[in-house]
Every structure is written in C-alpha cells, then in structure tokens.
Design an enzyme around this catalytic site. Structure first.
Site, PDB file in Angstrom:
ATOM      1  N   ASP A 152       0.770  -1.225   0.057  1.00 37.67           N
ATOM      2  CA  ASP A 152      -0.119   0.076  -0.084  1.00 37.67           C
ATOM      3  C   ASP A 152       0.669   1.254  -0.065  1.00 37.67           C
ATOM      4  O   ASP A 152       0.679   2.142   0.760  1.00 37.67           O
ATOM      5  CB  ASP A 152      -1.011  -0.005   1.155  1.00 37.67           C
ATOM      6  N   GLN A 263      -2.641  -5.223   6.015  1.00 38.84           N
ATOM      7  CA  GLN A 263      -2.796  -4.105   7.124  1.00 38.84           C
ATOM      8  C   GLN A 263      -3.466  -4.596   8.199  1.00 38.84           C
ATOM      9  O   GLN A 263      -4.966  -4.475   8.207  1.00 38.84           O
ATOM     10  CB  GLN A 263      -3.238  -2.641   6.595  1.00 38.84           C
ATOM     11  N   ARG A 293       1.718  13.234  10.232  1.00 34.94           N
ATOM     12  CA  ARG A 293       0.564  13.049   9.485  1.00 34.94           C
ATOM     13  C   ARG A 293      -0.361  11.860  10.017  1.00 34.94           C
ATOM     14  O   ARG A 293       0.005  10.803   9.993  1.00 34.94           O
ATOM     15  CB  ARG A 293       0.541  12.951   7.986  1.00 34.94           C
ATOM     16  N   ASP A 295      -2.058   9.029  10.069  1.00 35.26           N
ATOM     17  CA  ASP A 295      -3.130   8.475   8.961  1.00 35.26           C
ATOM     18  C   ASP A 295      -4.371   7.640   9.397  1.00 35.26           C
ATOM     19  O   ASP A 295      -4.432   7.145  10.762  1.00 35.26           O
ATOM     20  CB  ASP A 295      -2.124   7.442   8.502  1.00 35.26           C
ATOM     21  N   GLU A 337      -5.686  13.055   8.924  1.00 37.93           N
ATOM     22  CA  GLU A 337      -6.076  12.972   7.647  1.00 37.93           C
ATOM     23  C   GLU A 337      -7.495  12.234   7.893  1.00 37.93           C
ATOM     24  O   GLU A 337      -7.538  10.805   7.991  1.00 37.93           O
ATOM     25  CB  GLU A 337      -5.136  11.880   7.021  1.00 37.93           C
ATOM     26  N   HIS A 401      -1.407  11.678  -3.070  1.00 42.97           N
ATOM     27  CA  HIS A 401      -1.328  10.441  -3.615  1.00 42.97           C
ATOM     28  C   HIS A 401      -2.559   9.511  -3.511  1.00 42.97           C
ATOM     29  O   HIS A 401      -2.538   8.248  -4.213  1.00 42.97           O
ATOM     30  CB  HIS A 401       0.047   9.535  -2.635  1.00 42.97           C
ATOM     31  N   ASP A 402      -3.519   9.748  -2.828  1.00 42.43           N
ATOM     32  CA  ASP A 402      -4.949   9.119  -2.842  1.00 42.43           C
ATOM     33  C   ASP A 402      -5.698   9.469  -3.965  1.00 42.43           C
ATOM     34  O   ASP A 402      -5.653  10.498  -4.605  1.00 42.43           O
ATOM     35  CB  ASP A 402      -5.430   9.418  -1.476  1.00 42.43           C
TER      36      ASP A 402
HETATM   37  C1  GLC Z   1      -4.318   6.541   4.374  1.00 51.10           C
HETATM   38  C2  GLC Z   1      -3.623   6.599   3.124  1.00 51.10           C
HETATM   39  C3  GLC Z   1      -3.685   5.820   2.116  1.00 51.10           C
HETATM   40  C4  GLC Z   1      -3.613   4.569   2.804  1.00 51.10           C
HETATM   41  C5  GLC Z   1      -4.735   4.260   3.690  1.00 51.10           C
HETATM   42  C6  GLC Z   1      -4.462   3.069   4.692  1.00 51.10           C
HETATM   43  O1  GLC Z   1      -5.671   6.855   3.841  1.00 51.10           O
HETATM   44  O2  GLC Z   1      -3.356   7.974   2.626  1.00 51.10           O
HETATM   45  O3  GLC Z   1      -2.678   5.902   0.985  1.00 51.10           O
HETATM   46  O4  GLC Z   1      -4.142   3.495   1.572  1.00 51.10           O
HETATM   47  O5  GLC Z   1      -4.271   5.285   4.845  1.00 51.10           O
HETATM   48  O6  GLC Z   1      -3.243   3.379   5.392  1.00 51.10           O
HETATM   49  C1  GLC Z   2     -10.647   6.102   2.762  1.00 56.24           C
HETATM   50  C2  GLC Z   2     -10.271   6.691   4.077  1.00 56.24           C
HETATM   51  C3  GLC Z   2      -9.196   7.558   3.910  1.00 56.24           C
HETATM   52  C4  GLC Z   2      -8.239   7.096   2.877  1.00 56.24           C
HETATM   53  C5  GLC Z   2      -8.712   6.602   1.823  1.00 56.24           C
HETATM   54  C6  GLC Z   2      -7.701   5.917   0.913  1.00 56.24           C
HETATM   55  O1  GLC Z   2     -11.388   7.092   2.102  1.00 56.24           O
HETATM   56  O2  GLC Z   2     -11.268   7.315   4.735  1.00 56.24           O
HETATM   57  O3  GLC Z   2      -8.451   7.796   5.173  1.00 56.24           O
HETATM   58  O4  GLC Z   2      -7.265   8.068   2.579  1.00 56.24           O
HETATM   59  O5  GLC Z   2      -9.676   5.526   1.895  1.00 56.24           O
HETATM   60  O6  GLC Z   2      -8.155   5.429  -0.516  1.00 56.24           O
END
Ligand code: GLC
Ligand code: GLC
Length: 650
Positions: A152, A263, A293, A295, A337, A401-402
């Site tokens: 990931d 995860q 940050r 997460d 986040e 990046h998301d």
């Molecule tokens: C956060 C990250 C995302 C990741 C997820 C799980 O949202 O930005 O890239 O997939 O958390 O850690």
């Molecule tokens: C979901 C989560 C967010 C994460 C994202 C990754 O939207 O809420 O935390 O960044 O998934 O795709």
C-alpha cells in the site's frame, strides 16, 4: 460522559497519581540532567489533569489502569530526557511562537522518496529544487520498513524504527531532518497508527499465538464477532476483499483489516498498544520530525453496533497523544487525515487534538466546480465550513497520492437543488472521461458493485484535461487545461492555510499507466498518479513556451506573490457573492492588507458587476497581484476563461 466519575473525583485522583508517580520517576530520571527534569515536571503538571481524564475514560475500568498510566509517564520521561538538544531548542522556539505555521510564507510539498529521488541521499541532492520552489514543509510519504511487493505504498509499516533499507537509514533521516530545518523546511512523515503490516514483529508474535500480541490486534476464532461488526461497517477497500476481516489459515483466525488484508488494525482498547505506539511516535519526534500526518484517524476505535468511524474515543486517543507530545516534544504538530463527512473532519481540529488538517472538502469541490463550471456548492460550503478552530490551519491541496472521494455534505447539495447520490455518479462519470464532452482522463478507484460507489484516481494535469488536450485535441484545449490547473492552484495558494503541492503537479505531470505491468500495483489505480519523477521533464520548466514552463513559471510567480503579502497569512476568509454563478470570490484580510480574489471557473468570459467589485474591494482602482497590472473600474470586470485576479486597492 454520562455515568462517568465526577470532575472532582478525577481532579483528586489525578493529583494522587502524580504525587505517587513523580518520586519514582525522579529516582530513575531526575539526577542525570536536573534542568531537563524540571522542564519535564513543569510540562507534566500543566497537562496531567487533562491527560488523566482522557486515559481514565479510555482505560479506567481496567484493574491494571494505574500500572499502564505509570508506564505511559515513564515512556514520556525517558523520551523527553533523550530528546536531542537542537530539538529541545526548537521546542522552546515553537512554544514562544505558536502561530509560526500561520505565516503566508508557508508552502508544503509532498512526495515519495524513491519515486522522487531514489533514496534519502538522492533527496538531499534535490534540496536546491525544493528551495527554488519555496517549500517550508516537506511531507515524505511512508519510508519505513514494509513488506516486499504489495505494501500500500508503504502504508503497511513493519517497523517504525527502521527506514526501508532501499531508501536509507534512520541516521540519514535524522540528518536530513536537521538539514531541512536549517533551510527552514519542516519535515513531515506519516504516523500510520491505525494498523501495522502483517510482518511487524507484533503481528508475527500474534501469528505465533502469543496471547499478549494477539491482544495488539482484533483477532477472532470464528465469524460470530466479524459478522456482528460487519452489520454496521462500511467497506473501505471493496476491491481488495468483501468485508473488513481477513482469514488467516496459519492462525485459524479472523483478523480485522479495514484496508488491505496485510494491514492489521491495532487494538487501542488495549493500553499496551497505546503505550507502544506512543513510544514510536515520540521516537519519530526525536528523529527530527516536526509534523506527524496522522493516517486514517477515523478508524482507530471500534465499537459494536456503530460504523466504527469517528467515535468519541478516537478523538480521546489523539488528544491524549497530543497532551503527551506537549510534555515530551512540544514542537511536534499533528495533521489529521480524515477523509470523511465535513462535520466529522472539523471535529479532529483543535490545538488539543490536530493543529493541522487536510481540507478534503475544498479539494473535492474545486474539482466539482471545474466539472460543472458552477461554483454554487463551493461557494455555499466554504461560506459555511471554512472557518477553523483558533490556532489551527487547513492544509489545502488539489491532489495527493490518494484517490478523490466526493465528501461534500448531501444536505447542502439538497438545499441547492442537487441530489448528492446522482451528483457523485455524475462526477465519477465526468472524471473517468465516460461523460460525453468530459475533458478528464481519470480512472475509477475501488468501484463497489454492491453500492455503486467509486472514487477517482489520476494526476491533477490529466484530470484537468491536459492529457486529452495534448493527445487528442490541440493548442486551444491545451490552453484551457493549463488554465484549469493554474486556477485551482491559485485557490489553494490564496484562500487561507498551508498550500500543499503534490510534487510533479507543478510541471503538469500526466498519468502514467505503466503501473498496470507491475503485479504489486496493477490492481490499485492510485498508482496511475504516482509516477517516478522524470527530471528531464522537470528541467523543461525553464524552457520558454514549454508546457512545463507555462505551468511552473506562473505557479512560481503566484507563490512569490503569496509570500510577499501578509494578507494571505492565517485562515480568516470571507466568501462573497460575485453575482455570477461561474465566479468564486472571497476576501482575505490578514494584518493591514485586504485582497479580493475572483476566479472564473468556466471556459467562457464572465462578468462581475463593477459595484460588487467596489463594494468588496473597497476601492475604485486596484492592482491585480496576479498580472501585475492596474485596473480602473468603470464598467463590469471581465474575466477571461479560467482567469483569476487577486485585487488590492490602489
Ligand atoms: C491513508 C493513506 C492511504 C492508505 C490508507 C491506509 O488513507 O493516505 O494511501 O491506503 O491510509 O493506510
Ligand atoms: C478512505 C479513508 C481515507 C483514505 C482513503 C484511501 O477514504 O477514509 O482515510 O485516505 O480511503 O483511499
């Protein structure tokens, strides 16, 4: 909390606890550095009552609560006393200037170390570029040890104490942090604290059947509990697997995995997890990380019968970490986040919780306005929701990046005559290029056939039309695409808070479809907007007339203008109604100055009545900071396609 202990009881027991624990901590830590010990005690006393209340709520009904509390204080003391001198000096500097990150000079950038520069050493070599851009904040995406292959993008951490050996070492990370600090750049890294990878030592020990470590996670012998939880859970990564649990044949058990199956969600109901992650957190701070940050904050607490998102205890955990950071590493800031409903996003933001927060609502609505060419939802939502808790700041961005999720408020949409569900379907169709006439070239992410839901992947430039214009259209469409890219960046640079650039966007990086050939990436479309930096492409930013130069040159100018004008400091912002549904407008007023911003979100010329400009700009004659030209208002103000102006009274 109903039925909880009274404030007096908490007060009294907090005091009793301190009186009992302090002498013991003093015996262990008080002699080596008496001055530092005094600082520790002062800060502990200042934060302890609040901290005690939080921890008591979370863990107070356990027979071993006081043992865990003492362990937590022991960890904090040990990590404070081993905090390097330069970072203690930073603590003092930040404590005497708490508003430092409200400055208009702030500018953030974010990148993956390997994709941007190979490794940490390579990143150091790129410092001149980061300085040229004007960064004061650099977010390096997960760079810790992670499983080979699928991980990931590093968000499956196998050790918070070891940098991924392909990228460098922990010592190199600290050196880099110090070097960045000297250049006025604050290092940000992720605190991936909702889960570890399945290869983390704790997870391995759980796999080996050690009950203490099984308790670090949510592990179940059969489907009874998973089924009961799943009745109310939302699926976050539905393409990865149905539901939120993963079967482990080696253990003969189910493990809670909100995201990918590798995860594993940590169990914060267990105070040993809270303490262990505290130690990881403070170790990162002591390595020189200035911003963490946090997460996936929404998911860190689970409660049967709820959707297990944004629960009150999630906030308490973060607040407890915040209080402990005030004691052991006060320079450390948290960035939330939370990519969830805007009401919930706001709840993570306060000086006692997260001082910084992504602004996913602004991000989503900038794209929404580009697709619809209308600003009503943006205007309405920012008027209602942009105000932020005192002492805090938004991190405003157009891409990271998301994926992009359409996290606007459905009630607001309804009030404006839109249906949230249909509108999201339209936006997904638009940004995947399926909608007739769409300029966009994005990909769906995590389409859920069960709900019809999806999110969007793609680089800023490809979503804004540059890819289609270059490959299928021509100069006129290229011009418009560049206009869109600059327009949305102009908003994050001027609206209030810390602008964050997803590095690569400043030169108009397009989608890269090569991820489809890599089995570790092929099933996750977010990799389309995570290409390795092409430095030849970046070098063209100085070639007059090149696409790169047209984007970078203008963006760079806007950054310089922002930095030079204190009106852009802080977050105070007033949305105005420019009397034209295609134009988004607001006033910034920091210090003495006042800037009137107007943005045309359509590819047609738009007019703003002169009296509206006068009434909001408080003048008849203006300078436009963007073009550098003067403006005398006789008639209406005419904005060219995608033009934006930053007007200051003459
Ligand atoms: C956060 C990250 C995302 C990741 C997820 C799980 O949202 O930005 O890239 O997939 O958390 O850690
Ligand atoms: C979901 C989560 C967010 C994460 C994202 C990754 O939207 O809420 O935390 O960044 O998934 O795709």
């Amino acid at each position: 909390m109903a039925g909880g202990p009274s404030p007096q009881w908490l007060q009294q027991h907090a005091q009793l606890t301190l009186d009992r624990v302090l002498p013991r901590l003093h015996a262990t830590f008080g002699h080596a550095d008496p001055d530092a010990w005094q600082v520790y005690v002062t800060r502990l006393r200042a934060n302890f009552h609040h901290l005690f209340g939080l921890l008591h709520h979370l863990y107070g009904d356990r027979y071993d609560f006081f043992y865990h509390l003492e362990q937590i204080l022991e960890t904090t003391a040990r990590l404070y006393l081993s905090r390097p001198a330069d970072l203690r000096a930073l603590d003092a500097a930040r404590e005497s200037d708490e508003a430092w990150f409200q400055s208009q000079r702030m500018l953030g950038g974010v990148c993956y170390v390997d994709l941007f520069a190979g490794n940490l050493q390579g990143l150091r070599d790129k410092l001149p570029y980061l300085k040229e851009l004007g960064l004061t904040y650099l977010h390096l995406m997960p760079l810790f040890k992670a499983p080979d292959g699928e991980n990931d993008g590093g968000y499956a951490v196998s050790s918070y104490r070891e940098v991924d050996p392909k990228l460098g070492t922990m010592a190199e990370l600290s050196d880099l942090a110090a070097e960045l600090r000297q250049e006025g750049i604050s290092l940000t890294v992720d605190f991936v604290f909702n889960h570890t990878s399945n290869e983390h030592e704790w997870a391995r020990r759980a796999q080996a059947g050690e009950p203490d470590y099984e308790d670090y996670y949510y592990v179940f012998g059969d489907r009874t509990m998973p089924d009961a939880y799943e009745r109310t859970l939302r699926e976050i990564f539905p393409e990865a697997r149905a539901g939120s649990f993963t079967w482990r044949p080696d253990m003969g058990k189910w493990v809670w995995t909100t995201f990918y199956s590798f995860q594993w969600d940590l169990n914060y109901g267990n105070p040993a997890v809270f303490r262990a992650m505290l130690e990881e957190m403070l170790s990162l701070a002591n390595a020189g990380v200035e911003v963490l940050r946090l997460d996936a904050v929404a998911f860190i607490w689970k409660q049967m019968g709820t959707n297990c998102e944004n629960l009150p205890e999630a906030h308490m955990i973060i607040q407890a970490y915040n209080a402990l950071a005030r004691i052991a590493a006060p320079a450390l800031l948290f960035k939330s986040e939370a990519i969830v409903h805007p009401d919930e996003v706001a709840r993570y933001i306060s000086t006692q919780e997260c001082q910084l927060s992504y602004n996913p609502l602004l991000m989503a609505l900038l794209w929404e306005s580009l697709a619809t060419r209308e600003v009503k939802l943006l205007q309405h939502s920012m008027a209602e929701r942009f105000r932020i808790a005192p002492g805090c700041a938004w991190v405003n961005y157009v891409r990271v990046h998301d994926d992009i999720g359409w996290t606007f408020d459905d009630a607001a949409a309804t009030r404006l005559g839109m249906n949230g569900y249909d509108h999201r379907r339209f936006l997904n169709a638009f940004y995947t290029g399926r909608f007739p006439g769409s300029f966009s070239r994005g990909l769906p992410f995590m389409e859920n056939p069960r709900t019809g839901d999806a999110r969007i992947s793609g680089t800023g430039a490809s979503l804004a039309g540059l890819e289609k214009a270059l490959r299928e259209e021509g100069p006129e469409q290229v011009e418009l695409a560049i206009g869109r890219i600059l327009l949305i960046h102009s908003v994050i640079l001027s609206i209030g808070g810390i602008p964050l650039i997803y590095l690569g966007d400043e030169v108009g990086t397009l989608n890269d479809y090569a991820y489809r050939d890599d089995p570790a990436k092929a099933s996750d479309s977010r990799w389309v907007h995570r290409p390795a930096t092409d430095w030849a492409h970046v070098a063209r930013r100085h070639e007059p007339g090149s696409i790169e130069q047209r984007i970078y040159g203008q963006l760079h100018r806007l950054i310089e203008v922002r930095k030079a004008h204190p009106s852009f400091a802080g977050s105070a912002m007033q949305v105005i109604d420019p009397g034209n549904g295609h134009v988004f407008g607001y006033v910034r007023q920091g210090g003495e100055g006042r800037v009137l911003v107007l943005c045309n979100f359509s590819e047609h010329e738009q007019r703003v009545p002169a009296n509206i400009v006068r009434a909001n700009g408080l003048s008849y004659t203006f300078d436009d900071l963007v073009s550098g030209e003067g403006l005398a208002l006789g008639d209406d103000l005419v904005l060219a396609p995608y033009q934006f102006v930053w007007l200051v009274a003459r």
